[in-house]
Design an enzyme around this catalytic site. Structure first.
Site, PDB file in Angstrom:
ATOM      1  N   GLY A   1      46.147  42.174  35.634  1.00  0.00           N
ATOM      2  CA  GLY A   1      46.387  43.039  37.120  1.00  0.00           C
ATOM      3  C   GLY A   1      44.900  42.772  37.632  1.00  0.00           C
ATOM      4  O   GLY A   1      44.578  41.874  38.654  1.00  0.00           O
ATOM      5  N   GLY A   2      44.060  44.246  37.408  1.00  0.00           N
ATOM      6  CA  GLY A   2      42.724  44.014  38.142  1.00  0.00           C
ATOM      7  C   GLY A   2      41.468  42.981  38.334  1.00  0.00           C
ATOM      8  O   GLY A   2      41.111  42.796  39.720  1.00  0.00           O
TER       9      GLY A   2
ATOM     10  N   GLU B   1      54.586  49.922  35.217  1.00  0.00           N
ATOM     11  CA  GLU B   1      54.652  50.966  36.336  1.00  0.00           C
ATOM     12  C   GLU B   1      56.138  51.094  37.281  1.00  0.00           C
ATOM     13  O   GLU B   1      56.565  52.914  36.896  1.00  0.00           O
ATOM     14  CB  GLU B   1      53.444  50.566  37.605  1.00  0.00           C
ATOM     15  CG  GLU B   1      52.117  50.503  36.463  1.00  0.00           C
ATOM     16  CD  GLU B   1      51.246  49.202  37.128  1.00  0.00           C
ATOM     17  OE1 GLU B   1      51.370  48.429  37.956  1.00  0.00           O
ATOM     18  OE2 GLU B   1      50.073  49.356  36.399  1.00  0.00           O
TER      19      GLU B   1
ATOM     20  N   GLY C   1      45.648  48.420  32.724  1.00  0.00           N
ATOM     21  CA  GLY C   1      44.365  49.364  34.052  1.00  0.00           C
ATOM     22  C   GLY C   1      43.476  50.445  33.060  1.00  0.00           C
ATOM     23  O   GLY C   1      43.037  50.713  33.113  1.00  0.00           O
TER      24      GLY C   1
ATOM     25  N   ASN D   1      48.484  39.911  39.354  1.00  0.00           N
ATOM     26  CA  ASN D   1      49.341  40.960  39.951  1.00  0.00           C
ATOM     27  C   ASN D   1      48.617  42.138  40.546  1.00  0.00           C
ATOM     28  O   ASN D   1      47.964  42.777  40.632  1.00  0.00           O
ATOM     29  CB  ASN D   1      50.169  42.237  38.863  1.00  0.00           C
ATOM     30  CG  ASN D   1      51.385  42.890  39.519  1.00  0.00           C
ATOM     31  OD1 ASN D   1      51.319  43.296  40.407  1.00  0.00           O
ATOM     32  ND2 ASN D   1      52.012  44.038  38.120  1.00  0.00           N
ATOM     33  N   TRP D   2      48.707  41.890  42.289  1.00  0.00           N
ATOM     34  CA  TRP D   2      48.083  42.494  42.835  1.00  0.00           C
ATOM     35  C   TRP D   2      48.535  43.884  42.831  1.00  0.00           C
ATOM     36  O   TRP D   2      47.971  44.767  43.796  1.00  0.00           O
ATOM     37  CB  TRP D   2      48.335  41.832  44.755  1.00  0.00           C
ATOM     38  CG  TRP D   2      47.480  40.511  44.838  1.00  0.00           C
ATOM     39  CD1 TRP D   2      46.901  39.691  44.023  1.00  0.00           C
ATOM     40  CD2 TRP D   2      47.467  38.996  45.913  1.00  0.00           C
ATOM     41  NE1 TRP D   2      46.137  38.348  44.071  1.00  0.00           N
ATOM     42  CE2 TRP D   2      46.613  38.507  44.899  1.00  0.00           C
ATOM     43  CE3 TRP D   2      47.502  39.856  47.175  1.00  0.00           C
ATOM     44  CZ2 TRP D   2      46.830  36.900  46.396  1.00  0.00           C
ATOM     45  CZ3 TRP D   2      48.003  38.634  47.815  1.00  0.00           C
ATOM     46  CH2 TRP D   2      47.769  37.330  46.995  1.00  0.00           C
ATOM     47  N   LYS D   3      49.582  44.275  42.506  1.00  0.00           N
ATOM     48  CA  LYS D   3      50.534  45.476  42.821  1.00  0.00           C
ATOM     49  C   LYS D   3      49.938  46.017  43.770  1.00  0.00           C
ATOM     50  O   LYS D   3      50.152  44.746  44.710  1.00  0.00           O
ATOM     51  CB  LYS D   3      49.445  46.500  41.845  1.00  0.00           C
ATOM     52  CG  LYS D   3      49.015  45.551  40.343  1.00  0.00           C
ATOM     53  CD  LYS D   3      49.205  46.924  39.145  1.00  0.00           C
ATOM     54  CE  LYS D   3      48.837  45.964  37.797  1.00  0.00           C
ATOM     55  NZ  LYS D   3      48.584  46.974  36.233  1.00  0.00           N
TER      56      LYS D   3
ATOM     57  N   GLU E   1      52.998  43.564  27.670  1.00  0.00           N
ATOM     58  CA  GLU E   1      52.280  43.771  28.839  1.00  0.00           C
ATOM     59  C   GLU E   1      52.758  45.180  27.892  1.00  0.00           C
ATOM     60  O   GLU E   1      53.076  46.257  27.885  1.00  0.00           O
ATOM     61  CB  GLU E   1      52.414  44.511  29.773  1.00  0.00           C
ATOM     62  CG  GLU E   1      52.103  42.745  30.528  1.00  0.00           C
ATOM     63  CD  GLU E   1      52.138  43.217  32.087  1.00  0.00           C
ATOM     64  OE1 GLU E   1      51.103  42.427  32.366  1.00  0.00           O
ATOM     65  OE2 GLU E   1      52.517  44.436  32.799  1.00  0.00           O
TER      66      GLU E   1
ATOM     67  N   SER F   1      44.605  44.955  31.043  1.00  0.00           N
ATOM     68  CA  SER F   1      43.214  44.363  30.984  1.00  0.00           C
ATOM     69  C   SER F   1      42.846  42.663  30.867  1.00  0.00           C
ATOM     70  O   SER F   1      41.305  43.066  30.333  1.00  0.00           O
ATOM     71  CB  SER F   1      42.478  45.241  30.011  1.00  0.00           C
ATOM     72  OG  SER F   1      42.492  46.919  30.183  1.00  0.00           O
TER      73      SER F   1
ATOM     74  N   HIS G   1      58.181  45.907  34.913  1.00  0.00           N
ATOM     75  CA  HIS G   1      57.042  45.976  35.016  1.00  0.00           C
ATOM     76  C   HIS G   1      57.084  47.236  34.177  1.00  0.00           C
ATOM     77  O   HIS G   1      57.576  48.609  34.719  1.00  0.00           O
ATOM     78  CB  HIS G   1      56.240  45.258  36.612  1.00  0.00           C
ATOM     79  CG  HIS G   1      54.811  46.213  36.398  1.00  0.00           C
ATOM     80  ND1 HIS G   1      53.959  47.201  35.830  1.00  0.00           N
ATOM     81  CD2 HIS G   1      53.738  44.900  36.098  1.00  0.00           C
ATOM     82  CE1 HIS G   1      52.775  46.686  36.013  1.00  0.00           C
ATOM     83  NE2 HIS G   1      52.602  45.671  35.872  1.00  0.00           N
TER      84      HIS G   1
HETATM   85  P1  13P Z   1      45.421  45.315  34.164  1.00  0.00           P
HETATM   86  O1  13P Z   1      45.343  42.984  33.901  1.00  0.00           O
HETATM   87  O2  13P Z   1      44.678  45.512  35.406  1.00  0.00           O
HETATM   88  O3  13P Z   1      44.990  45.761  33.293  1.00  0.00           O
HETATM   89  O4  13P Z   1      46.944  45.540  34.475  1.00  0.00           O
HETATM   90  C1  13P Z   1      48.049  44.467  34.207  1.00  0.00           C
HETATM   91  C2  13P Z   1      49.120  44.119  34.504  1.00  0.00           C
HETATM   92  O5  13P Z   1      49.872  45.186  34.808  1.00  0.00           O
HETATM   93  C3  13P Z   1      49.621  43.668  34.830  1.00  0.00           C
HETATM   94  O6  13P Z   1      50.731  43.401  35.209  1.00  0.00           O
END
Ligand code: 13P
Length: 264
Positions: free
Chosen positions: A234-235, A97, A173, A11-13, A167, A213, A95
């Protein structure tokens, strides 16, 4: 029970301009996707078209981060599921967020899951508790609410085909990742809830991912959990050097599982 095939979605957000996203996607073209692993990347909406063009001849799937639930109309600023057709195979829904920063409700997720299937796009419904909910032992209730509402407008067949991502919000994050034993419990809870809503076949067929994470160091501990079909990253998905090792670990775990199945 889940099969041996693993799913790894990056997920590149809200990262990368269109140019940067296309250049990043180019780095994946030469990668060979391990057998029995489905890999997806999730560019922002503006970059979907470009990235899907770049990856069109690769085995890598394109996932949309979001879409609205109406098919068309006066909804300024929104993009619809029919607009994703031909560009994305999957769409993230709910998601954390979007739930917590953009205030999307469970009702929104319900509408979006149904809208995705209308357009032949597979929804990835994200669920999970906040830190306060966890500290108050409300995790199961939160998962129940998010699933019973989010899945309410779907058929058993649709639920069987979809993906649910667990999640926990406090692990996203933050570098603070969930203990595999807690993930195992939450994933079992998710399957039990799907089973009680849609029956045994749906509960066993729905794919369940973990996200929060995830790194190359901890990926294997989640991929080996019974009932976990893959990871939402994510990251660590923002560079090839941190993402691709996770894909390769998934390949190794799925080939071991395949062998075990053969021997059983
Ligand atoms: P991180 O891996 O950065 O914690 O993000 C997880 C995420 O929200 C994937 O959708």
């Amino acid at each position: 029970m889940s099969g041996h095939k693993k799913i790894i979605i990056g997920n590149w957000k809200m990262h990368f301009t269109v140019k940067q996203a296309a250049a990043f996607a180019t780095k994946f073209i030469s990668k060979s996707v391990p057998a029995d692993v489905l890999v997806g990347v999730t560019p922002n909406c503006l970059a979907l078209s470009e990235v899907s063009g770049v990856l069109s001849k690769s085995a890598i799937n394109v996932v949309s981060q979001n879409a609205y639930y109406e098919d068309e109309g006066a909804f300024t600023g929104e993009v619809s599921m029919p607009m994703l057709r031909g560009l994305a195979d999957f769409v993230l829904v709910g998601h954390s967020e979007r739930r917590h920063i953009l205030r999307e409700s469970n009702d929104y997720t319900r509408e979006k899951c149904a809208a995705a299937f209308r357009s032949n796009i597979v929804p990835i419904l994200c669920v999970g508790e906040t830190l306060v909910e966890r500290q108050n032992y409300h995790t199961n209730q939160v998962l129940n609410d998010q699933l019973s509402v989010g899945l309410a407008d779907l058929t058993t067949e649709e639920v069987s085909k979809m993906i649910i991502a667990y999640e926990p919000v406090w692990a996203i994050g933050t570098g603070e990742y969930a203990r595999p034993e807690d993930v195992e419990k939450a994933v079992a809870k998710i399957r039990a809830e799907v089973t009680s809503l849609y029956g045994v076949i749906a509960g066993a067929s729905v794919k369940v991912l973990y996200g929060g994470s995830v790194t190359r160091e901890n990926a294997r501990s989640y991929l080996e959990i019974n009932g976990v079909d893959g990871l939402l990253v994510g990251g660590a998905s923002l560079s090839v050097a941190t993402f691709w090792p996770i894909v390769e670990i998934a390949g190794a775990v799925s080939s071991v599982n395949k062998q075990k199945k053969k021997e059983a």
